[in-house]
Design a protein around this motif. Structure first.
Motif, PDB file in Angstrom:
ATOM      1  N   ALA A  68      -0.949  83.835  79.212  1.00 33.42           N
ATOM      2  CA  ALA A  68       0.337  83.685  79.904  1.00 33.42           C
ATOM      3  C   ALA A  68       1.474  83.472  78.903  1.00 33.42           C
ATOM      4  CB  ALA A  68       0.281  82.532  80.901  1.00 33.42           C
ATOM      5  N   GLN A  71       2.040  86.703  77.016  1.00 35.04           N
ATOM      6  CA  GLN A  71       2.691  87.688  77.877  1.00 35.04           C
ATOM      7  C   GLN A  71       4.191  87.397  77.993  1.00 35.04           C
ATOM      8  OE1 GLN A  71       1.014  88.163  81.804  1.00 35.04           O
ATOM      9  NE2 GLN A  71       2.200  89.990  82.192  1.00 35.04           N
ATOM     10  N   ARG A  72       4.576  86.141  78.064  1.00 38.44           N
ATOM     11  CA  ARG A  72       6.004  85.811  78.129  1.00 38.44           C
ATOM     12  C   ARG A  72       6.727  86.259  76.854  1.00 38.44           C
ATOM     13  NH1 ARG A  72       3.820  81.278  80.890  1.00 38.44           N
ATOM     14  NH2 ARG A  72       3.722  80.028  78.987  1.00 38.44           N
TER      15      ARG A  72
END
Length: 123
Positions: A68, A71-72
């Motif tokens: 996560a 991905q950011r």
């Protein structure tokens, strides 16, 4: 637009780092975090001195555990477009991108194997 179907490519490849794949609609987008960038990112958290390089299975596991956050970072760089990313739609994550993002890695499951005696660093 955020990338979808984002994940780690843990199949065989000849890139020295974490290879990630995502989709922007029907277009495949490849992202990459070099082994040295991963090493520096981990070292910035571990604070052990004397850097030890990660092996592929270690940075792939870190990538999966921290997907996560990664991905950011990739989405932020990807959304800047071709004007800020010469290789668009390919995204190479630099340590400056990591620093700018403020993201940190969860190292709780990082397993460091002991080096053989011949490879121990002299201090």
């Amino acid at each position: 637009m955020s990338l979808t179907k984002f994940g780690i490519d843990d199949g065989p490849h000849n890139m020295d780092g974490l290879r990630l794949l995502g989709r922007d609609g029907t277009e495949q987008v490849e992202a990459f975090i070099g082994r040295k960038v991963m090493d520096v990112w981990v070292e910035s958290i571990e604070h052990r001195g004397g850097r030890r390089s990660l092996f592929r299975d270690q940075y792939n596991a870190l990538g999966k555990r921290n997907l996560a956050a990664i991905q950011r970072i990739v989405n932020t760089k990807y959304q800047r477009g071709a004007a800020f990313n010469r290789q668009h739609p390919y995204v190479e994550v630099l340590f400056s991108d990591v620093t700018e993002s403020g993201e940190s890695l969860d190292l709780s499951e990082l397993v460091r194997e002991a080096l053989p005696p011949a490879f121990r660093r002299l201090t």
